[in-house]
Design a protein around this motif. Structure first.
Motif, PDB file in Angstrom:
ATOM      1  N   LEU A  27      40.795  20.523 -70.694  1.00  0.00           N
ATOM      2  CA  LEU A  27      40.112  21.637 -71.364  1.00  0.00           C
ATOM      3  C   LEU A  27      40.504  21.792 -72.832  1.00  0.00           C
ATOM      4  N   ASN A  28      41.339  20.923 -73.323  1.00  0.00           N
ATOM      5  CA  ASN A  28      41.745  20.968 -74.724  1.00  0.00           C
ATOM      6  C   ASN A  28      40.630  20.324 -75.555  1.00  0.00           C
ATOM      7  N   PHE A  29      39.577  21.089 -75.799  1.00  0.00           N
ATOM      8  CA  PHE A  29      38.353  20.566 -76.405  1.00  0.00           C
ATOM      9  C   PHE A  29      37.567  21.713 -77.020  1.00  0.00           C
ATOM     10  N   LYS A  30      36.919  21.439 -78.131  1.00  0.00           N
ATOM     11  CA  LYS A  30      36.026  22.404 -78.781  1.00  0.00           C
ATOM     12  C   LYS A  30      34.739  21.693 -79.147  1.00  0.00           C
ATOM     13  N   MET A  31      33.636  22.427 -79.044  1.00  0.00           N
ATOM     14  CA  MET A  31      32.344  21.871 -79.439  1.00  0.00           C
ATOM     15  C   MET A  31      31.404  23.012 -79.797  1.00  0.00           C
ATOM     16  N   ALA A  32      30.494  22.734 -80.705  1.00  0.00           N
ATOM     17  CA  ALA A  32      29.529  23.743 -81.143  1.00  0.00           C
ATOM     18  C   ALA A  32      28.444  23.951 -80.090  1.00  0.00           C
ATOM     19  N   ARG A  33      28.000  25.194 -79.986  1.00  0.00           N
ATOM     20  CA  ARG A  33      26.866  25.531 -79.134  1.00  0.00           C
ATOM     21  C   ARG A  33      25.602  24.902 -79.705  1.00  0.00           C
ATOM     22  N   LEU A  34      24.639  24.695 -78.847  1.00  0.00           N
ATOM     23  CA  LEU A  34      23.328  24.197 -79.253  1.00  0.00           C
ATOM     24  C   LEU A  34      22.716  25.156 -80.266  1.00  0.00           C
ATOM     25  N   ARG A  35      22.243  24.623 -81.349  1.00  0.00           N
ATOM     26  CA  ARG A  35      21.543  25.376 -82.392  1.00  0.00           C
ATOM     27  C   ARG A  35      22.411  26.472 -82.998  1.00  0.00           C
ATOM     28  N   SER A  36      23.702  26.169 -83.169  1.00  0.00           N
ATOM     29  CA  SER A  36      24.636  27.172 -83.668  1.00  0.00           C
ATOM     30  C   SER A  36      25.821  26.485 -84.336  1.00  0.00           C
ATOM     31  N   THR A  37      26.511  27.234 -85.171  1.00  0.00           N
ATOM     32  CA  THR A  37      27.771  26.724 -85.723  1.00  0.00           C
ATOM     33  C   THR A  37      28.961  27.258 -84.927  1.00  0.00           C
ATOM     34  N   GLU A  38      28.694  28.176 -83.983  1.00  0.00           N
ATOM     35  CA  GLU A  38      29.767  28.741 -83.160  1.00  0.00           C
ATOM     36  C   GLU A  38      30.379  27.657 -82.274  1.00  0.00           C
ATOM     37  N   GLN A  39      31.688  27.547 -82.340  1.00  0.00           N
ATOM     38  CA  GLN A  39      32.421  26.594 -81.508  1.00  0.00           C
ATOM     39  C   GLN A  39      32.876  27.269 -80.217  1.00  0.00           C
ATOM     40  N   ILE A  40      32.774  26.554 -79.122  1.00  0.00           N
ATOM     41  CA  ILE A  40      33.349  27.026 -77.862  1.00  0.00           C
ATOM     42  C   ILE A  40      34.681  26.305 -77.693  1.00  0.00           C
ATOM     43  N   ASP A  41      35.741  27.087 -77.572  1.00  0.00           N
ATOM     44  CA  ASP A  41      37.065  26.562 -77.280  1.00  0.00           C
ATOM     45  C   ASP A  41      37.186  26.569 -75.760  1.00  0.00           C
ATOM     46  N   PHE A  42      37.187  25.392 -75.152  1.00  0.00           N
ATOM     47  CA  PHE A  42      37.180  25.300 -73.696  1.00  0.00           C
ATOM     48  C   PHE A  42      38.406  25.960 -73.073  1.00  0.00           C
ATOM     49  N   CYS A  43      39.574  25.860 -73.737  1.00  0.00           N
ATOM     50  CA  CYS A  43      40.774  26.504 -73.190  1.00  0.00           C
ATOM     51  C   CYS A  43      40.571  28.006 -73.073  1.00  0.00           C
ATOM     52  N   ASN A  89      21.335  11.959 -75.741  1.00  0.00           N
ATOM     53  CA  ASN A  89      20.244  10.995 -75.844  1.00  0.00           C
ATOM     54  C   ASN A  89      20.713   9.599 -75.449  1.00  0.00           C
ATOM     55  N   ASP A  90      21.799   9.517 -74.702  1.00  0.00           N
ATOM     56  CA  ASP A  90      22.325   8.211 -74.298  1.00  0.00           C
ATOM     57  C   ASP A  90      21.313   7.406 -73.493  1.00  0.00           C
ATOM     58  N   PHE A  91      20.384   8.081 -72.828  1.00  0.00           N
ATOM     59  CA  PHE A  91      19.398   7.393 -71.997  1.00  0.00           C
ATOM     60  C   PHE A  91      17.987   7.562 -72.568  1.00  0.00           C
ATOM     61  N   ASN A  92      17.958   7.874 -73.871  1.00  0.00           N
ATOM     62  CA  ASN A  92      16.708   7.939 -74.647  1.00  0.00           C
ATOM     63  C   ASN A  92      15.698   8.938 -74.099  1.00  0.00           C
ATOM     64  N   GLN A  93      16.201  10.107 -73.668  1.00  0.00           N
ATOM     65  CA  GLN A  93      15.293  11.118 -73.141  1.00  0.00           C
ATOM     66  C   GLN A  93      15.573  12.516 -73.704  1.00  0.00           C
ATOM     67  N   GLU A  94      16.247  12.572 -74.843  1.00  0.00           N
ATOM     68  CA  GLU A  94      16.522  13.855 -75.486  1.00  0.00           C
ATOM     69  C   GLU A  94      15.910  13.857 -76.882  1.00  0.00           C
ATOM     70  N   PHE A  95      15.431  15.014 -77.295  1.00  0.00           N
ATOM     71  CA  PHE A  95      14.847  15.169 -78.628  1.00  0.00           C
ATOM     72  C   PHE A  95      15.898  14.975 -79.707  1.00  0.00           C
ATOM     73  N   ASP A  96      15.445  14.575 -80.886  1.00  0.00           N
ATOM     74  CA  ASP A  96      16.332  14.520 -82.049  1.00  0.00           C
ATOM     75  C   ASP A  96      16.596  15.922 -82.581  1.00  0.00           C
ATOM     76  N   GLU A  97      15.599  16.794 -82.470  1.00  0.00           N
ATOM     77  CA  GLU A  97      15.683  18.141 -83.027  1.00  0.00           C
ATOM     78  C   GLU A  97      16.273  19.134 -82.025  1.00  0.00           C
ATOM     79  N   ALA A  98      17.309  19.833 -82.457  1.00  0.00           N
ATOM     80  CA  ALA A  98      17.964  20.828 -81.607  1.00  0.00           C
ATOM     81  C   ALA A  98      16.990  21.933 -81.195  1.00  0.00           C
ATOM     82  N   GLU A  99      16.057  22.267 -82.068  1.00  0.00           N
ATOM     83  CA  GLU A  99      15.078  23.323 -81.759  1.00  0.00           C
ATOM     84  C   GLU A  99      14.243  22.961 -80.527  1.00  0.00           C
ATOM     85  N   LYS A 100      13.847  21.698 -80.425  1.00  0.00           N
ATOM     86  CA  LYS A 100      13.035  21.274 -79.284  1.00  0.00           C
ATOM     87  C   LYS A 100      13.866  21.290 -77.996  1.00  0.00           C
TER      88      LYS A 100
END
Length: 180
Positions: A27-43, A89-100
């Motif tokens: 859980l020592n991980f952080k990542m931004a929410r979709l369409r946001s600059t807010e980071q989620i700190d998993f811990c 998009n590792d399997f080529n089925q996700e949009f490039d645009e976060a909005e979509k």
């Protein structure tokens, strides 16, 4: 005791705060929410919770699983379940645009659980969280909607292939949250 702590801190020895809980490595991980600059700190966000982490895609035959994932989340969130979506998009089925991507998740399927920014979940470019999950389980996602169940202690419980539906996980999640 106080003198010892002062001496150790003067010498540069880092001490954890009394009462501070440690974070599981996974859980020592952080990542931004979709369409946001807010980071989620998993811990902070997921310590002590049962976590279902899922790599998602907007244009996949398994995309309707969002409905079942949201139903699980609504059913068990007050008992300690967290569902987290990782668009990829590792399997080529996700949009490039976060909005979509956001439209599919939030508008089409009514997702309220955290969705994160698009990232790789397989191979050398996989985000660090999914690298750890693949290492712990011996299974990297082979397709979209691969699921990992992480215990309240931050340790991996199990991995499930894409064709395992959220409905098939309901009883197991209910048992784990009941402590059985």
């Amino acid at each position: 005791m106080k003198t010892l702590m002062i001496l150790l801190s003067i010498c540069g020895v880092a001490l954890p705060a009394f009462g501070a809980e440690t974070c599981a490595d996974l859980l020592n991980f952080k990542m931004a929410r979709l369409r946001s600059t807010e980071q989620i700190d998993f811990c902070q966000a997921f310590r002590g919770k049962l976590v279902l982490a899922v790599n998602t895609a907007s244009n996949c035959g398994y995309t309707p699983q969002f409905k079942g994932l949201e139903a699980l989340y609504q059913k068990y969130k007050d008992r300690g379940l967290a569902v987290v979506g990782f668009p990829s998009n590792d399997f080529n089925q996700e949009f490039d645009e976060a909005e979509k991507t956001a439209k599919v998740c939030y508008i089409n399927y009514g997702v309220t659980f955290p969705m994160l920014e698009k990232s790789a979940v397989t191979g050398a470019n996989a985000n660090p969280f999914f690298r750890k999950l693949a290492e712990a389980s011996g299974q990297a996602p082979q397709w979209n909607f691969h699921k990992y169940l992480i215990g309240r202690n931050g340790e991996l419980i199990s991995a499930f292939p894409s064709n395992t539906t959220p409905e098939q996980l309901d009883a197991k999640i209910g048992e784990l949250l009941s402590g059985r």
